[in-house]
Structure formats: C-alpha cells, structure tokens
Design an enzyme around this catalytic site. Structure first.
Site, PDB file in Angstrom:
ATOM      1  N   LEU A  32       1.011  -0.960   0.284  1.00  0.00           N
ATOM      2  CA  LEU A  32      -0.002  -0.123  -0.212  1.00  0.00           C
ATOM      3  C   LEU A  32       0.774   1.030   0.279  1.00  0.00           C
ATOM      4  CD1 LEU A  32      -2.933  -1.028   2.867  1.00  0.00           C
ATOM      5  CD2 LEU A  32      -3.023  -0.602   0.294  1.00  0.00           C
ATOM      6  N   ASP A  33       0.355   2.312  -0.678  1.00  0.00           N
ATOM      7  CA  ASP A  33       0.833   3.278  -0.537  1.00  0.00           C
ATOM      8  C   ASP A  33       1.469   3.968   0.796  1.00  0.00           C
ATOM      9  OD1 ASP A  33       1.094   3.748  -3.185  1.00  0.00           O
ATOM     10  OD2 ASP A  33      -0.909   5.122  -3.060  1.00  0.00           O
ATOM     11  N   LYS A  34       2.313   4.906   0.976  1.00  0.00           N
ATOM     12  CA  LYS A  34       2.441   5.478   2.628  1.00  0.00           C
ATOM     13  C   LYS A  34       0.999   5.634   3.077  1.00  0.00           C
ATOM     14  CE  LYS A  34       5.916   8.290   5.354  1.00  0.00           C
ATOM     15  NZ  LYS A  34       7.177   9.816   5.574  1.00  0.00           N
TER      16      LYS A  34
ATOM     17  N   THR B 156      -1.812   5.655   2.769  1.00  0.00           N
ATOM     18  CA  THR B 156      -2.912   4.879   2.383  1.00  0.00           C
ATOM     19  C   THR B 156      -2.856   3.634   3.597  1.00  0.00           C
ATOM     20  OG1 THR B 156      -2.869   4.652  -0.227  1.00  0.00           O
ATOM     21  CG2 THR B 156      -4.111   2.836   1.335  1.00  0.00           C
TER      22      THR B 156
END
Length: 219
Positions: A48-50, A52
């Site tokens: 996951l993106d940072k 998110t």
C-alpha cells in the site's frame, strides 16, 4: 502495536496505519516493525502507498509468498477500498478507465487512451459539506490508481494534496476488504478505518450498510 486481524497457517493479515511507509526509509517501515512484533520473517506479496491505511497480506514462507503473489498478479484477489473525496464528481458511480502516465513530482495522470488501462469501478454517497463517501474496486494494479481515478473525475481524495485535494488530518483512502481462495477455501477479511474523523460520517450512512458486505454489490 500493529494490529493482526488473522493469523493463518501460511500467512497473516495485518493493518497498516496511514502515514507509515511500507518498506523502511529513514526509520523502520511497516514490514520491519511487524516482523519485530511477530518475531519471525514475513514475505510481502502486495503493498500500500504510505498515505493509505488498511489490510495487508504477508506470507510466512517463500513458498506461500510465491503462490499468494501469483494470486495478486493474476487479479484473483478482490480488493475493496473506502475513501472520502471532495468536490463535485463528474459522475457519482461507474467505471473509470484509461492509461496512466507519469506526471510531475512523482504523481500520475489518467489519459484518454486505453492501451494498457487502469480500470476502477466505484459507488459514492453524499456526506454533505462538499464531501462524498466512496467504495472502490480496482480491476488492475497500477501505482496511485485510485488516487488518480478520483482526481480524474474532479473529486480527489480528501487530504491527498499531491492530487490537488485540500489538506486534512490524513489522506482518506483505506484498504477495507480482501477476498480470495486459498487451498480451496474462500477467505474474506475486512477492517474499518481507525483514524480519520470523516470516515466516522461514512460508516453511519444508509449506503454503507450495503457497502459493508462488498461482495454482494454489483461490480
């Protein structure tokens, strides 16, 4: 203490907080912290993106990791996300499709072409005050896909200043539910966001009473 919502024979399902890097950067990232907490090696099979938050599957062995990675790569895992967006969207539900290309400062943009498109479907509901609650299902796995998708219909995710949203207490994107088959058994996991006051408004809506069983929606 990172939350582990399921500890299976071959993998665990844990919750990544918003704002915590997946891999270690200046400090220990999500995977390293979780390995230290669990006291055994873990094998990431997606990320996951940072910004998110939400559910992450981590394998307990390289063999399980290879099989799980194949499931994710072959789109055999159904993933559902919750978001809060701002602004009036060009449409309130439906498909968002198009190629993605690199833009400025590490961001991406949606193109009108469809050679290798990012594909997303979503439903939304009004929360008042210019905000909407959204449930999204990606049908492809592009970097920043959901963030770019909502920006492309003039309704960026709240707090996502990289995609022209207003600042907020967090970026309002959460990996809410996962569903896949593992060793001939159906696996389903879901977890509501723990941070973000605007998410509290979403979970009390009539729309969310349907969304909380996302497999039953018409995708």
């Amino acid at each position: 203490m990172l939350k582990v919502i399921s500890d299976e024979a071959d993998f665990i399902v844990a919750v990544k907080p918003a704002g915590l890097s997946f891999h270690s950067e200046q400090g220990a990232g999500f995977v390293a912290l979780l390995e230290a907490q669990q006291a055994y090696k873990l094998y990431p099979v997606h990320r996951l993106d940072k910004v998110t938050s939400g559910l992450i599957v981590l394998a307990k062995s390289s063999q399980a990791a290879a099989s799980l990675t194949e499931l994710f790569s072959n789109r055999l895992v159904d993933k559902f996300y919750l978001a809060i967006t701002e602004g009036k969207p060009k449409k309130k539900q439906g498909w968002i499709k198009g190629d993605m290309s690199a833009s400025r400062r590490g961001t991406y943009k949606l193109e009108k072409t469809s050679n290798n498109p990012a594909v997303t479907r979503f439903y939304s509901t009004s929360l008042g005050e210019g905000l909407r609650g959204v449930i999204l299902k990606p049908f492809s796995g592009k970097t920043h896909q959901l963030r770019v998708a909502m920006k492309s219909i003039s309704s960026p995710i709240l707090g996502d200043t990289a995609y022209t949203s207003s600042p907020s207490d967090r970026v309002y994107l959460h990996a809410f539910a996962l569903s896949f088959q593992w060793q001939r058994q159906d696996k389903y996991f879901s977890y509501l966001p723990e941070s973000g006051k605007e998410f509290n408004k979403l979970v009390t809506t009539d729309a969310f009473q349907q969304w909380k069983a996302p497999l039953n929606l018409d995708w």
